[in-house]
Design an enzyme around this catalytic site. Structure first.
Site, mmCIF file in Angstrom:
data_model
loop_
_atom_site.group_PDB
_atom_site.id
_atom_site.type_symbol
_atom_site.label_atom_id
_atom_site.label_comp_id
_atom_site.label_asym_id
_atom_site.label_seq_id
_atom_site.Cartn_x
_atom_site.Cartn_y
_atom_site.Cartn_z
ATOM 1 C CD GLU A 255 -3.415 -2.405 7.137
ATOM 2 O OE1 GLU A 255 -2.309 -2.655 6.650
ATOM 3 O OE2 GLU A 255 -4.024 -1.348 6.904
ATOM 4 N N GLY B 8 2.903 -1.081 4.154
ATOM 5 C CA GLY B 8 2.999 0.336 3.824
ATOM 6 C C GLY B 8 4.434 0.731 3.534
ATOM 7 N N GLY B 9 5.110 1.281 4.531
ATOM 8 C CA GLY B 9 6.455 1.821 4.360
ATOM 9 C C GLY B 9 7.426 0.906 3.627
ATOM 10 C CB SER C 102 5.382 -1.898 11.863
ATOM 11 O OG SER C 102 4.994 -0.565 12.135
ATOM 12 C CG HIS D 7 -5.712 1.997 5.264
ATOM 13 N ND1 HIS D 7 -5.275 2.890 6.223
ATOM 14 C CD2 HIS D 7 -4.701 1.123 5.083
ATOM 15 C CE1 HIS D 7 -4.048 2.567 6.586
ATOM 16 N NE2 HIS D 7 -3.675 1.490 5.917
ATOM 17 N N GLY E 238 2.694 2.201 10.798
ATOM 18 C CA GLY E 238 3.661 3.285 10.693
ATOM 19 C C GLY E 238 4.377 3.607 11.992
ATOM 20 C CG ASN F 68 -1.743 1.232 1.350
ATOM 21 O OD1 ASN F 68 -1.783 2.052 0.426
ATOM 22 N ND2 ASN F 68 -2.418 1.398 2.477
ATOM 23 C CD1 TRP F 69 3.410 0.962 -2.994
ATOM 24 C CD2 TRP F 69 3.355 2.188 -4.882
ATOM 25 N NE1 TRP F 69 4.031 0.236 -3.988
ATOM 26 C CE2 TRP F 69 4.008 0.969 -5.166
ATOM 27 C CE3 TRP F 69 3.206 3.112 -5.922
ATOM 28 C CZ2 TRP F 69 4.512 0.659 -6.428
ATOM 29 C CZ3 TRP F 69 3.699 2.801 -7.185
ATOM 30 C CH2 TRP F 69 4.351 1.593 -7.420
ATOM 31 C CE LYS F 70 -0.142 3.146 4.797
ATOM 32 N NZ LYS F 70 -0.073 3.240 6.266
ATOM 33 C CD GLU G 126 -2.880 5.489 6.790
ATOM 34 O OE1 GLU G 126 -2.864 5.553 5.540
ATOM 35 O OE2 GLU G 126 -1.981 4.935 7.456
#
Ligand code: 13P
Length: 251
Positions: free
Chosen positions: A168, A235-236, A214, A96, A174, A9-11, A98
């Site tokens: 999640e 993500g990251g 993470s 998600h 993150g 997930n590149w966000k 977010e």
């Protein structure tokens, strides 16, 4: 058959050029490999069509990170499920934390989005997970149950069987703080049981339940070794081939 899946997930990261380079780099890295899992990249809307053109979509699936809760029409700035599907994307990340937290996405809105995604042939990757206070209060099982029931349990068994779930925990996103493999296994097994309680056991057994929060090259192996952890939503660590590839290779 339950699938193993590693999805990035590149966000809201990468320009089109950077995203294309990342997708091409991953494509190149996987060219002579046969991953033991499905690989997906979740790019910004602006990148979907170009990435679909640039990579082997038989090897790397493409996901949008959202879609509109309306079919079409006067909704300035929105992107419909049909538009996402027309780019070559096969998946859409929905719910998600977010989106729930910053954009007010409710269970009801997400139910509409899930239905529109399915109607347009997209596979929803449906995210659920509790915040820290809920976990500390021991409410995490109830929270994920409500999230699933509120948006997914009106689906027919046939439609539900197309859903991928991503657990999640918000406190792990993150933050560098991952759920332990045992914590992930415990709640994934619970989620599967909740699904089995509503649909048939085989539908629960066939549902891919991914872990997100993470996840990285260092912890992926231990997480995916658990019987109810069928992969990850990353993500990251999905923003470079160097970090993402070892997670794919954790299977
Ligand atoms: P991180 O891997 O950066 O914690 O993000 C997880 C996530 O939110 C994936 O959807």
């Amino acid at each position: 058959m339950r699938k193993n899946i590693i999805a990035g997930n590149w966000k809201m990261n990468t320009t089109l050029q950077e995203g294309l380079a990342l997708a091409k780099g991953l494509n190149e890295a996987l060219k002579d490999k046969t991953p033991k899992c499905d690989v997906i990249v979740g790019t910004p809307f602006t990148h979907l069509a170009c990435v679909a053109d640039a990579i082997d979509t038989g090897k790397i699936g493409i996901a949008a990170q959202n879609c509109a809760d309306h079919e079409k029409g006067a909704y300035t700035g929105e992107v419909s499920a049909a538009m996402v599907a027309s780019t070559g994307a096969k998946y859409v990340i929905l719910g998600h934390s977010e989106r729930r937290q910053y954009y007010g996405e409710t269970a009801e809105i997400l139910k509409t989005k899930v239905n529109l995604a399915l109607a347009n042939g997209l596979t929803p990757i449906f995210c659920i997970g509790e915040v820290l206070e809920e976990r500390e209060a021991g409410k995490h099982f109830d929270v994920v149950d409500e999230q699933i029931k509120g948006s997914l349990f009106d689906l027919s068994a046939e439609d539900f069987s197309k859903i991928v779930i991503a657990y999640e925990p918000v406190w792990a996103i993150g933050t560098g703080k991952t759920a332990t493999a045992d914590q992930a296994q415990e709640i994934h097994a619970h989620i599967r049981q909740t699904i089995a309680g509503k649909y048939e056991q085989t539908i629960a057994d066939n549902c891919s339940i991914l872990y997100g929060g993470s996840m990285n090259a260092g912890n992926a192996k231990e997480l995916v070794a658990k019987p109810d952890v069928d992969g990850g939503l990353i993500g990251g660590a999905s923003l470079s081939v160097e970090n993402f590839l070892p997670i794919i290779e954790a299977f």
